[in-house]
Every structure is written in C-alpha cells, then in structure tokens.
Design an enzyme around this catalytic site. Structure first.
Site, PDB file in Angstrom:
ATOM      1  N   LYS A  22       0.849  -1.204   0.000  1.00  0.00           N
ATOM      2  CA  LYS A  22       0.000   0.000   0.000  1.00  0.00           C
ATOM      3  C   LYS A  22       0.877   1.244   0.000  1.00  0.00           C
ATOM      4  CE  LYS A  22      -1.568   1.515   4.144  1.00  0.00           C
ATOM      5  NZ  LYS A  22      -1.252   2.906   4.513  1.00  0.00           N
ATOM      6  N   ASN A  23       1.929   1.230   0.840  1.00  0.00           N
ATOM      7  CA  ASN A  23       2.742   2.439   1.004  1.00  0.00           C
ATOM      8  C   ASN A  23       3.752   2.653  -0.104  1.00  0.00           C
ATOM      9  OD1 ASN A  23       1.264   2.953   3.218  1.00  0.00           O
ATOM     10  ND2 ASN A  23       2.839   2.405   4.713  1.00  0.00           N
ATOM     11  N   CYS A 117      -4.281  12.144  13.414  1.00  0.00           N
ATOM     12  CA  CYS A 117      -5.006  10.872  13.362  1.00  0.00           C
ATOM     13  C   CYS A 117      -4.771  10.193  14.708  1.00  0.00           C
ATOM     14  CB  CYS A 117      -4.530  10.028  12.195  1.00  0.00           C
ATOM     15  SG  CYS A 117      -3.013   9.194  12.515  1.00  0.00           S
ATOM     16  N   ARG A 122       0.952  14.231  13.456  1.00  0.00           N
ATOM     17  CA  ARG A 122       1.355  13.957  12.070  1.00  0.00           C
ATOM     18  C   ARG A 122       1.274  15.183  11.165  1.00  0.00           C
ATOM     19  NH1 ARG A 122      -0.803   8.310  10.145  1.00  0.00           N
ATOM     20  NH2 ARG A 122       1.043   8.449   8.843  1.00  0.00           N
ATOM     21  N   ASP A 307       5.300   0.284  12.072  1.00  0.00           N
ATOM     22  CA  ASP A 307       4.047  -0.304  11.587  1.00  0.00           C
ATOM     23  C   ASP A 307       3.899  -1.765  11.985  1.00  0.00           C
ATOM     24  OD1 ASP A 307       3.814   1.537   8.444  1.00  0.00           O
ATOM     25  OD2 ASP A 307       3.496   2.091  10.521  1.00  0.00           O
ATOM     26  N   ARG A 399      -8.245  -0.548   5.170  1.00  0.00           N
ATOM     27  CA  ARG A 399      -7.456   0.512   4.537  1.00  0.00           C
ATOM     28  C   ARG A 399      -6.149  -0.046   3.986  1.00  0.00           C
ATOM     29  NH1 ARG A 399      -7.167   6.070   7.681  1.00  0.00           N
ATOM     30  NH2 ARG A 399      -5.852   6.367   5.858  1.00  0.00           N
TER      31      ARG A 399
HETATM   32  C1  EPZ Z   1       4.650   6.772   6.548  1.00  0.00           C
HETATM   33  O1  EPZ Z   1       3.878   7.808   7.128  1.00  0.00           O
HETATM   34  C2  EPZ Z   1       3.720   5.580   6.416  1.00  0.00           C
HETATM   35  N1  EPZ Z   1       2.602   5.926   5.526  1.00  0.00           N
HETATM   36  C3  EPZ Z   1       3.212   5.179   7.795  1.00  0.00           C
HETATM   37  O2  EPZ Z   1       2.418   4.010   7.627  1.00  0.00           O
HETATM   38  C4  EPZ Z   1       4.405   4.848   8.686  1.00  0.00           C
HETATM   39  O3  EPZ Z   1       3.929   4.564   9.980  1.00  0.00           O
HETATM   40  C5  EPZ Z   1       5.350   6.052   8.736  1.00  0.00           C
HETATM   41  O4  EPZ Z   1       5.752   6.416   7.394  1.00  0.00           O
HETATM   42  C6  EPZ Z   1       6.623   5.745   9.533  1.00  0.00           C
HETATM   43  O5  EPZ Z   1       7.266   4.650   8.967  1.00  0.00           O
HETATM   44  C7  EPZ Z   1       2.802   5.938   4.196  1.00  0.00           C
HETATM   45  O6  EPZ Z   1       3.885   5.656   3.705  1.00  0.00           O
HETATM   46  C8  EPZ Z   1       1.615   6.290   3.355  1.00  0.00           C
HETATM   47  P1  EPZ Z   1       6.706  10.109   8.647  1.00  0.00           P
HETATM   48  P2  EPZ Z   1       4.462   9.310   7.177  1.00  0.00           P
HETATM   49  O7  EPZ Z   1       6.566  11.378   7.884  1.00  0.00           O
HETATM   50  O8  EPZ Z   1       5.319   9.557   6.007  1.00  0.00           O
HETATM   51  C9  EPZ Z   1       6.802  13.368  12.074  1.00  0.00           C
HETATM   52  C10 EPZ Z   1       0.537   2.689   7.803  1.00  0.00           C
HETATM   53  O9  EPZ Z   1       0.232   2.025   8.784  1.00  0.00           O
HETATM   54  N2  EPZ Z   1       6.657  14.343  10.981  1.00  0.00           N
HETATM   55  O10 EPZ Z   1       7.871   9.217   8.342  1.00  0.00           O
HETATM   56  O11 EPZ Z   1       3.305  10.201   7.433  1.00  0.00           O
HETATM   57  C11 EPZ Z   1       5.580  12.472  12.199  1.00  0.00           C
HETATM   58  O12 EPZ Z   1       4.594  13.103  12.996  1.00  0.00           O
HETATM   59  C12 EPZ Z   1       1.031   4.097   7.975  1.00  0.00           C
HETATM   60  O13 EPZ Z   1       0.551   2.258   6.621  1.00  0.00           O
HETATM   61  C13 EPZ Z   1       6.681  15.704  11.282  1.00  0.00           C
HETATM   62  O14 EPZ Z   1       6.816  16.088  12.444  1.00  0.00           O
HETATM   63  O15 EPZ Z   1       5.383   9.251   8.469  1.00  0.00           O
HETATM   64  C14 EPZ Z   1       6.144  11.232  12.841  1.00  0.00           C
HETATM   65  O16 EPZ Z   1       6.233  11.433  14.231  1.00  0.00           O
HETATM   66  C15 EPZ Z   1       0.772   4.581   9.375  1.00  0.00           C
HETATM   67  N3  EPZ Z   1       6.548  16.601  10.274  1.00  0.00           N
HETATM   68  C16 EPZ Z   1       7.552  11.142  12.239  1.00  0.00           C
HETATM   69  O17 EPZ Z   1       7.854  12.461  11.753  1.00  0.00           O
HETATM   70  C17 EPZ Z   1       6.405  16.216   8.958  1.00  0.00           C
HETATM   71  O18 EPZ Z   1       6.305  17.092   8.079  1.00  0.00           O
HETATM   72  C18 EPZ Z   1       7.681  10.150  11.076  1.00  0.00           C
HETATM   73  O19 EPZ Z   1       6.625  10.460  10.191  1.00  0.00           O
HETATM   74  C19 EPZ Z   1       6.379  14.829   8.682  1.00  0.00           C
HETATM   75  C20 EPZ Z   1       6.519  13.914   9.698  1.00  0.00           C
END
Ligand code: EPZ
Length: 421
Positions: A22-23, A117, A122, A307, A399
């Site tokens: 999915k990702n 969420c 996020r 995850d 999802r």
């Molecule tokens: C991706 O989300 C995945 N989703 C998530 O999978 C996964 O949990 C996550 O990466 C971590 O591996 C997709 O790929 C669609 P991040 P993403 O940006 O990119 C903070 C699932 O179950 N952050 O790597 O949104 C954020 O809050 C989902 O399939 C900021 O502060 O995660 C988090 O604490 C759930 N500012 C950390 O960084 C930003 O602009 C990592 O988030 C972006 C992120």
C-alpha cells in the site's frame, strides 16, 4: 460498520500470498501526475487507501482505469484541478503525497492540511519547509496549503531535520522536474522510497542514492510514461509472520521480500520461532508455545518498523518474562495496548514505553480497532484468545490489508466478516 468474528485457538498452517505494498502504491499513483503520458502500475493492492488515492487523481483531472489484467492505468494528460480537497484528505493523510507532484507539474498546488489521526499529530511541516527550499511560495489558509511556483522549482541542498517517509517521497517527486541539482539529506531509507525512485528513473528522472540517507536528483524537463510493478507489502508479510509465530503454526508466506523484514525476522528468531528463508520470496515460519520475551525499539528503516509494533506487542503477551517495547516514531501509538488488556494482557504503559508481562492467556472479547495496525494487532491476539473475539470498526484494517479474513481463513483461522446493517 463491519466487524470480524474470530474464534481463537487454531494454528495457522499452509500457504499465504502477500499483496503489493500500500505504502508503495500510494506514492507511485501520485507520481503519475508528473507526466502527460500513460503509466501502468501492477500489483497495486485493492485496499481502501488506494481507492481514495485513485479518487483524488480523478479529482485533479487524470483518467484512472482498472485494467482487465488487474493493473491500474493512469493518464494525467492535463491536470485541470491541482487540488486535494479536505473531504478526501481527511480520510487519508497520505493525500499530501500529491503536493510535490502538483507543484512540480503545474506550478501550483492546493492541498488540505491533513488532520491528526489516532496515532499522533502527524503534521506535514517538513514537507512544506523543504518545498519552500525549492522555491515554492507557500501560504496556509482555511485549512489548506497553497503552493505557488510559477517560475518552476529550483534545485537546492535540503536537509530534513527529522526523517520523514512521505516527506522524502513528496520532495523526490518535486525535485525530478526542478531546475538543476537537488540533494535530500537525512532522507528516509524505506523500501517504498527506493521503489518510487526506481519508477521515476524508468520515467526518465535522474536519481542517485535512493535507500541511503543522501539522495541526489538532477532535474529534467519532463518525464515520460512507464510500466511499474509495486514491491510486496512488508508490513502485511510481517503481520502474517507474527501470525504464524503467535498461533504456534507452520506458515509459508509467498511473494514477500525477506530483506525488507530483516529486523522482524531477527527478533522473532531470538524469541524462539523458526524462520526459513527459502528463496524466490518465500518464507516459512514455525511458531512455538515457548516464546521468550525480547525487547524492541521502533526506528526508521532498516530498524524495526513502527508499523509492526502493535502486532509485535500482541506476540509478546504470549512470551515468558517481561518485554519492553519503545515507540520512537509516533507519540501515541499504544491504543492497541488498552484493547489487548481487555483481552487479559498484562501491559504497563509509561510514555513511549510499554512493559508487556507474559505469558498471559487471552480471552475473547468485544474490542474496537483504532487505527490500521492496531486492528491487525487485535486480530492476531484474537487468533490465540480463548473463545470468540469481535473486532469492531474493521474499516481501519480494510485501509491497508487486502482480503485479510479470506487469507487467514485459507490457512485455518476461524474468522468471518459480520456485515453491519
Ligand atoms: C509513513 O507515514 C507511512 N505511511 C506510515 O504508515 C508509517 O507509519 C510512517 O511512514 C513511519 O514509517 C505511508 O507511507 C503512506 P513520517 P508518514 O513522515 O510519512 C513526524 C501505515 O500504517 N513528521 O515518516 O506520514 C511524524 O509526525 C502508515 O501504513 C513531522 O513532524 O510518516 C512522525 O512522528 C501509518 N513533520 C515522524 O515524523 C512532517 O512534516 C515520522 O513520520 C512529517 C513527519
């Protein structure tokens, strides 16, 4: 809202196939906006989030069709509406993946800010900051991000202050059409980032270093169409791997990429499971009722995936001793613990740490899924709980998991979907 009814106590035995990731499908679909030529994507899982992204691409003006052979064909001949509206983004925060492509392709983007969420705030501030480094002028108003880059984006050396998966993907898709060189430092190394880079290179992009912390992109005038097959879903595969262990079963997982699961495989072996890597994307896992507690700290890839944390916690409720699970990526990703405790698990939460005292027999209960991976954790716990478990709000699991109840039933689980009227 559909529910699952699960009768615990049966080992998972037989063969189970893994779907596409999915990702990886989500950024790959967003990348189709970068060219006016048709793109064909294969092995994209038929899950809810993918349907949402297809709807979003149609909203921007692209044609998206499901082909007879199961592939998806996208043609963004012209992007008439470079927007991601709130009613779409609120159902899937990964919609922010269109921000980079829209800005790069059309010179403007209007994307609703994703709400928080269940697992955390996020924000997408890192995406916005990095896009501004490439010359986009970004305003925030009425819950929307409005990015303008009329003269086109210009390559820059960007350093992410913290690793972000979709932030890296968003900026990769912006940089491929920017003028000159862009360097993404402190980039995410997830396999899905590498898969996106490989697709973009096939479209004519010039990218080096994907999968390492520093990605270099030389911008090009335009990209052409391509065909691309999405990598297997490592989180689905990891979920099934844990299912084979927790039920003390004998499960063969086909069509996965063991290299993407190295951290999990090491942990479940340390806990006492037998995991054979049989080549050609096949893993065989045999579980045991004598599991040892093993601590885990989630980290960005290649560390232990956040995850898989919820699923691993379900497993540790069945291990002897106390395991410490530390969640370093999200600030609120232990909701599943509360539901596991209602099934009899002994878990103490302390900020980012969960102390899981096993081995505790679980009993079936009515539980509620709060997010995608928490729901997978509850399904795994239900497979070993005594009696019937009803998991409510399984739209969360829909999802990200394709036909999970059919796949699990095919290897012996007593699970059925109860459609609510
Ligand atoms: C991706 O989300 C995945 N989703 C998530 O999978 C996964 O949990 C996550 O990466 C971590 O591996 C997709 O790929 C669609 P991040 P993403 O940006 O990119 C903070 C699932 O179950 N952050 O790597 O949104 C954020 O809050 C989902 O399939 C900021 O502060 O995660 C988090 O604490 C759930 N500012 C950390 O960084 C930003 O602009 C990592 O988030 C972006 C992120």
């Amino acid at each position: 809202m559909d529910k699952f009814s699960i009768e615990g106590g049966l080992p998972l035995e037989g063969e189970i196939a893994v779907s596409g990731a999915k990702n990886s499908g989500l950024p790959a679909l967003a990348a189709c906006l970068l060219t006016a030529e048709p793109v064909t994507l294969r092995r994209v899982p038929a899950v809810r989030d993918i349907q949402t992204m297809k709807r979003l691409l149609r909203y921007t003006g692209a044609t998206v069709s499901d082909e007879a052979d199961g592939s998806i064909r996208v043609e963004a001949r012209e992007v008439s509406r470079p927007e991601a509206p709130y009613e779409v983004v609120k159902t899937m925060r990964a919609s922010s993946l269109v921000l980079g492509p829209l800005a790069a392709r059309t010179g403007r983007a209007r994307v609703s800010l994703p709400g928080g969420c269940a697992i955390g705030a996020r924000p997408i501030n890192l995406h916005v900051f990095a896009l501004e480094q490439l010359g986009a002028v970004i305003e925030q108003s009425h819950g929307y991000i409005e990015a303008q880059s009329p003269g086109g984006l210009k390559g820059r050396h960007i350093r992410f202050e913290r690793i972000t998966v979709t932030g890296t993907e968003d900026l990769l898709m912006a940089a491929v059409l920017a003028e000159g060189e862009t360097v993404l430092e402190n980039a995410a190394r997830e396999p899905e980032v590498v898969d996106l880079a490989e697709m973009l290179i096939k479209m004519g992009a010039r990218i080096e270093g994907a999968g390492s912390p520093v990605i270099r992109v030389e911008g090009v005038e335009r990209l052409h169409g391509t065909e691309h097959t999405i990598i297997p879903d490592r989180i689905e595969a990891g979920t099934f791997l844990i299912g084979g262990v927790i039920t003390a079963g004998d499960l063969t997982i086909r069509g996965c990429e063991p290299e993407h699961l190295r951290a999990l495989i090491d942990k479940v072996r340390e806990a006492g499971a037998a995991v054979d890597e049989q080549g050609e994307g096949t893993l065989r896992v045999r579980g045991t009722h004598r599991l040892r507690s093993v601590d885990v700290t989630t980290q960005e890839h290649p560390g232990f995936a956040t995850d898989l944390q919820a699923q691993y916690m379900a497993l540790m409720t069945q291990a002897d001793g106390i395991s410490i699970i530390t969640e370093t990526i999200f600030e609120n990703r232990f909701m599943h613990a509360l539901e596991l405790m209602r099934m009899g698990a002994n878990i103490r939460l302390d900020g980012r740490r969960a102390y899981v005292a096993g081995k505790r027999p679980l009993s079936g209960a009515a539980v509620i899924a709060s997010d995608l991976r928490a729901s997978a954790s509850l399904v795994l716990a239900a497979l070993v709980a005594k009696g019937e478990t009803i998991v409510d709000r399984v739209y969360h699991i829909d999802r990200g998991y394709e036909k999970i109840e059919e796949k699990l039933a095919s290897v012996g689980a007593r699970i059925r979907r109860v459609e609510s009227k």
